[in-house]
Design a protein around this motif. Sequence first.
Motif, PDB file in Angstrom:
ATOM      1  N   ARG A   1       1.489  14.233 -13.377  1.00 16.64           N
ATOM      2  CA  ARG A   1       2.349  14.244 -14.571  1.00 16.64           C
ATOM      3  C   ARG A   1       3.830  14.214 -14.096  1.00 16.64           C
ATOM      4  O   ARG A   1       4.715  13.573 -14.342  1.00 16.64           O
ATOM      5  CB  ARG A   1       2.202  15.447 -15.420  1.00 16.64           C
ATOM      6  N   GLY A   2       4.263  15.063 -12.852  1.00 17.04           N
ATOM      7  CA  GLY A   2       5.632  15.242 -12.349  1.00 17.04           C
ATOM      8  C   GLY A   2       5.870  13.861 -11.749  1.00 17.04           C
ATOM      9  O   GLY A   2       7.063  13.348 -11.936  1.00 17.04           O
ATOM     10  N   ARG A   3       5.084  13.218 -10.903  1.00 14.46           N
ATOM     11  CA  ARG A   3       5.412  11.882 -10.366  1.00 14.46           C
ATOM     12  C   ARG A   3       5.546  10.784 -11.495  1.00 14.46           C
ATOM     13  O   ARG A   3       6.266   9.979 -11.214  1.00 14.46           O
ATOM     14  CB  ARG A   3       4.284  11.754  -9.098  1.00 14.46           C
ATOM     15  N   LEU A   4       4.912  10.911 -12.492  1.00 14.78           N
ATOM     16  CA  LEU A   4       4.961   9.758 -13.305  1.00 14.78           C
ATOM     17  C   LEU A   4       6.134   9.917 -14.231  1.00 14.78           C
ATOM     18  O   LEU A   4       6.678   8.846 -14.273  1.00 14.78           O
ATOM     19  CB  LEU A   4       3.829   9.979 -14.417  1.00 14.78           C
ATOM     20  N   ARG A   5       6.602  11.070 -14.577  1.00 16.88           N
ATOM     21  CA  ARG A   5       7.764  11.323 -15.077  1.00 16.88           C
ATOM     22  C   ARG A   5       9.170  10.982 -14.225  1.00 16.88           C
ATOM     23  O   ARG A   5       9.840  10.301 -14.594  1.00 16.88           O
ATOM     24  CB  ARG A   5       8.011  13.027 -15.573  1.00 16.88           C
TER      25      ARG A   5
ATOM     26  N   ARG B   1       8.871   8.522 -11.844  1.00 13.23           N
ATOM     27  CA  ARG B   1       8.806   7.278 -11.449  1.00 13.23           C
ATOM     28  C   ARG B   1       8.880   6.408 -12.493  1.00 13.23           C
ATOM     29  O   ARG B   1       9.632   5.275 -12.704  1.00 13.23           O
ATOM     30  CB  ARG B   1       7.552   6.911 -10.626  1.00 13.23           C
ATOM     31  N   GLY B   2       8.311   6.918 -13.766  1.00  9.15           N
ATOM     32  CA  GLY B   2       8.618   6.119 -14.990  1.00  9.15           C
ATOM     33  C   GLY B   2       7.256   5.077 -15.298  1.00  9.15           C
ATOM     34  O   GLY B   2       7.118   4.717 -16.439  1.00  9.15           O
ATOM     35  N   TYR B   3       6.691   4.904 -14.330  1.00  2.05           N
ATOM     36  CA  TYR B   3       5.373   4.174 -14.552  1.00  2.05           C
ATOM     37  C   TYR B   3       4.418   4.458 -13.459  1.00  2.05           C
ATOM     38  O   TYR B   3       4.742   4.956 -12.264  1.00  2.05           O
ATOM     39  CB  TYR B   3       5.718   2.442 -14.615  1.00  2.05           C
ATOM     40  N   ASN B   4       3.011   4.073 -13.759  1.00  2.00           N
ATOM     41  CA  ASN B   4       1.931   4.363 -12.743  1.00  2.00           C
ATOM     42  C   ASN B   4       1.888   3.003 -12.048  1.00  2.00           C
ATOM     43  O   ASN B   4       1.351   1.961 -12.760  1.00  2.00           O
ATOM     44  CB  ASN B   4       0.889   4.782 -13.398  1.00  2.00           C
ATOM     45  N   GLN B   5       2.194   2.895 -10.880  1.00  2.00           N
ATOM     46  CA  GLN B   5       1.884   1.201 -10.397  1.00  2.00           C
ATOM     47  C   GLN B   5       0.496   0.864 -10.228  1.00  2.00           C
ATOM     48  O   GLN B   5       0.289  -0.274 -10.226  1.00  2.00           O
ATOM     49  CB  GLN B   5       2.544   1.407  -8.807  1.00  2.00           C
ATOM     50  N   ALA B   6      -0.495   1.802 -10.198  1.00  2.00           N
ATOM     51  CA  ALA B   6      -1.958   1.386 -10.021  1.00  2.00           C
ATOM     52  C   ALA B   6      -2.381   0.932 -11.368  1.00  2.00           C
ATOM     53  O   ALA B   6      -2.907  -0.323 -11.387  1.00  2.00           O
ATOM     54  CB  ALA B   6      -2.898   2.584  -9.652  1.00  2.00           C
ATOM     55  N   LEU B   7      -1.835   1.472 -12.668  1.00  2.00           N
ATOM     56  CA  LEU B   7      -2.273   0.699 -13.899  1.00  2.00           C
ATOM     57  C   LEU B   7      -1.252  -0.303 -13.916  1.00  2.00           C
ATOM     58  O   LEU B   7      -2.159  -1.375 -14.535  1.00  2.00           O
ATOM     59  CB  LEU B   7      -1.542   1.889 -14.775  1.00  2.00           C
ATOM     60  N   LEU B   8      -0.202  -0.823 -13.551  1.00  2.00           N
ATOM     61  CA  LEU B   8       0.316  -1.983 -13.631  1.00  2.00           C
ATOM     62  C   LEU B   8      -0.370  -3.137 -13.003  1.00  2.00           C
ATOM     63  O   LEU B   8      -0.579  -4.129 -13.467  1.00  2.00           O
ATOM     64  CB  LEU B   8       1.921  -1.940 -13.300  1.00  2.00           C
ATOM     65  N   LEU B   9      -0.827  -2.822 -11.599  1.00  2.00           N
ATOM     66  CA  LEU B   9      -1.455  -3.483 -10.713  1.00  2.00           C
ATOM     67  C   LEU B   9      -2.995  -3.918 -11.907  1.00  2.00           C
ATOM     68  O   LEU B   9      -3.337  -5.016 -11.612  1.00  2.00           O
ATOM     69  CB  LEU B   9      -1.905  -3.096  -9.375  1.00  2.00           C
ATOM     70  N   ALA B  10      -3.552  -3.074 -12.280  1.00  2.00           N
ATOM     71  CA  ALA B  10      -4.964  -3.060 -12.885  1.00  2.00           C
ATOM     72  C   ALA B  10      -4.696  -4.043 -14.160  1.00  2.00           C
ATOM     73  O   ALA B  10      -5.707  -4.972 -14.405  1.00  2.00           O
ATOM     74  CB  ALA B  10      -5.277  -1.756 -13.260  1.00  2.00           C
ATOM     75  N   ARG B  11      -3.841  -3.809 -14.905  1.00  2.00           N
ATOM     76  CA  ARG B  11      -3.573  -4.625 -15.996  1.00  2.00           C
ATOM     77  C   ARG B  11      -3.274  -6.038 -15.600  1.00  2.00           C
ATOM     78  O   ARG B  11      -3.787  -6.955 -16.400  1.00  2.00           O
ATOM     79  CB  ARG B  11      -2.183  -4.182 -16.579  1.00  2.00           C
ATOM     80  N   ALA B  12      -2.604  -6.381 -14.472  1.00  2.00           N
ATOM     81  CA  ALA B  12      -2.141  -7.653 -14.205  1.00  2.00           C
ATOM     82  C   ALA B  12      -3.243  -8.352 -13.473  1.00  2.00           C
ATOM     83  O   ALA B  12      -3.758  -9.443 -13.724  1.00  2.00           O
ATOM     84  CB  ALA B  12      -1.026  -7.640 -13.062  1.00  2.00           C
ATOM     85  N   LEU B  13      -4.259  -7.632 -12.870  1.00  2.00           N
ATOM     86  CA  LEU B  13      -5.652  -8.157 -12.340  1.00  2.00           C
ATOM     87  C   LEU B  13      -6.420  -8.611 -13.708  1.00  2.00           C
ATOM     88  O   LEU B  13      -7.016  -9.827 -13.444  1.00  2.00           O
ATOM     89  CB  LEU B  13      -6.507  -7.008 -11.705  1.00  2.00           C
ATOM     90  N   ARG B  14      -6.586  -8.037 -14.584  1.00  2.00           N
ATOM     91  CA  ARG B  14      -7.670  -8.095 -15.604  1.00  2.00           C
ATOM     92  C   ARG B  14      -6.902  -8.915 -16.803  1.00  2.00           C
ATOM     93  O   ARG B  14      -7.940  -9.751 -17.349  1.00  2.00           O
ATOM     94  CB  ARG B  14      -8.149  -6.607 -16.249  1.00  2.00           C
ATOM     95  N   HIS B  15      -5.822  -9.062 -16.993  1.00  2.00           N
ATOM     96  CA  HIS B  15      -5.109  -9.882 -18.205  1.00  2.00           C
ATOM     97  C   HIS B  15      -5.747  -9.479 -19.489  1.00  2.00           C
ATOM     98  O   HIS B  15      -6.180 -10.532 -20.090  1.00  2.00           O
ATOM     99  CB  HIS B  15      -5.135 -11.205 -17.824  1.00  2.00           C
ATOM    100  N   GLY B  16      -5.870  -8.160 -19.648  1.00  2.00           N
ATOM    101  CA  GLY B  16      -6.211  -7.903 -21.100  1.00  2.00           C
ATOM    102  C   GLY B  16      -7.619  -7.445 -21.249  1.00  2.00           C
ATOM    103  O   GLY B  16      -7.976  -7.246 -22.300  1.00  2.00           O
TER     104      GLY B  16
ATOM    105  N   ARG C   1      -5.874  13.340 -12.984  1.00  2.00           N
ATOM    106  CA  ARG C   1      -5.374  14.003 -12.001  1.00  2.00           C
ATOM    107  C   ARG C   1      -5.155  15.398 -12.249  1.00  2.00           C
ATOM    108  O   ARG C   1      -4.344  15.692 -13.126  1.00  2.00           O
ATOM    109  CB  ARG C   1      -4.280  13.564 -11.127  1.00  2.00           C
ATOM    110  N   LEU C   2      -5.663  16.338 -11.698  1.00  2.00           N
ATOM    111  CA  LEU C   2      -5.663  17.755 -12.401  1.00  2.00           C
ATOM    112  C   LEU C   2      -4.477  18.592 -11.579  1.00  2.00           C
ATOM    113  O   LEU C   2      -4.063  19.442 -12.302  1.00  2.00           O
ATOM    114  CB  LEU C   2      -7.155  18.684 -11.941  1.00  2.00           C
ATOM    115  N   ARG C   3      -3.960  18.283 -10.284  1.00  2.00           N
ATOM    116  CA  ARG C   3      -2.886  18.790  -9.889  1.00  2.00           C
ATOM    117  C   ARG C   3      -2.266  18.041  -8.847  1.00  2.00           C
ATOM    118  O   ARG C   3      -2.790  17.060  -8.133  1.00  2.00           O
ATOM    119  CB  ARG C   3      -3.599  20.138  -8.921  1.00  2.00           C
ATOM    120  N   GLU C   4      -1.020  18.291  -8.527  1.00  2.00           N
ATOM    121  CA  GLU C   4      -0.409  17.588  -7.668  1.00  2.00           C
ATOM    122  C   GLU C   4      -0.636  18.010  -6.262  1.00  2.00           C
ATOM    123  O   GLU C   4      -0.899  19.258  -5.957  1.00  2.00           O
ATOM    124  CB  GLU C   4       1.146  17.942  -7.910  1.00  2.00           C
ATOM    125  N   THR C   5      -0.838  17.107  -5.478  1.00  2.00           N
ATOM    126  CA  THR C   5      -1.183  17.402  -4.093  1.00  2.00           C
ATOM    127  C   THR C   5       0.187  17.303  -3.087  1.00  2.00           C
ATOM    128  O   THR C   5       0.921  16.324  -3.545  1.00  2.00           O
ATOM    129  CB  THR C   5      -2.250  16.845  -3.452  1.00  2.00           C
TER     130      THR C   5
END
Length: 236
Positions: free
Chosen positions: A130-134, A136-151, A161-165
């Motif tokens: 959550r801390g890194r998402l706040r 950065r403002g977006y999850n780059q892996a999610l953007l790539l996954a959505r672009a891969l699948r096109h809907g 993710r349960l904890r920050e490492t």
Amino acid sequence: MLFTRLSGASRQTAPWLPSQCAVCHAWPAERICTDCAARFAAPVHRCAGCAQRVPEPLARCGTCLRHPLALDTCVAAVDYAYPWDGLLTQFKFHADPGAARSLAALMRRAAEHGGVLGPDTVLVPLPLARGRLRQRGYNQALLLARALRHGGPVQPHWLVRLRETPAQSALPRAERLRNLHGAFSVPTAAQAALTQQRLLLVDDVMTTGATLHAAATALRAAGARHVDALVLARTP
């Protein structure tokens, strides 16, 4: 400066517009032109277990034979080297989410060659803490996954993710695995839906595979029948 800001906004809102190639700076072109993709993203022979380069005809590297990751297959589009390391830094840390479409095109080609993107495959992007998402403002892996699948079927809530490492870039593989043990979980509400599913974990960069291993372990424990991984870049 104004032109740069406008160009960035245009890439995010209208990705079909021509732009300057981020590698060779040809104009007009896609963010990654055809010539640069052919030159810098040509397919290479990789270990099926961890996507590290191996000489032909080896199927898996020695490390994967001794200590396999919890993945059926792992595929990488490119090495984490010039020019992709710079483009990934821009994509992740300098607010350039519009690059996802062009980068995902490289991943799609590798996925089709590696046989990990079938019609029944459900894409699961690696979640950020959550801390890194706040930050950065977006999850780059999610953007790539959505672009891969096109809907198509992308499930960003099947893995949390349960904890920050701590930063692990300088740690050896064994220590990374220890740090990430139990770092991921599948929500109870998602367990019935993913049981016996064929899943494809999606991430941007793979170094030792410890993160993907921890994520795949959680998904398998929740009932997934098959877990592959697709990354944009693999560190040499």
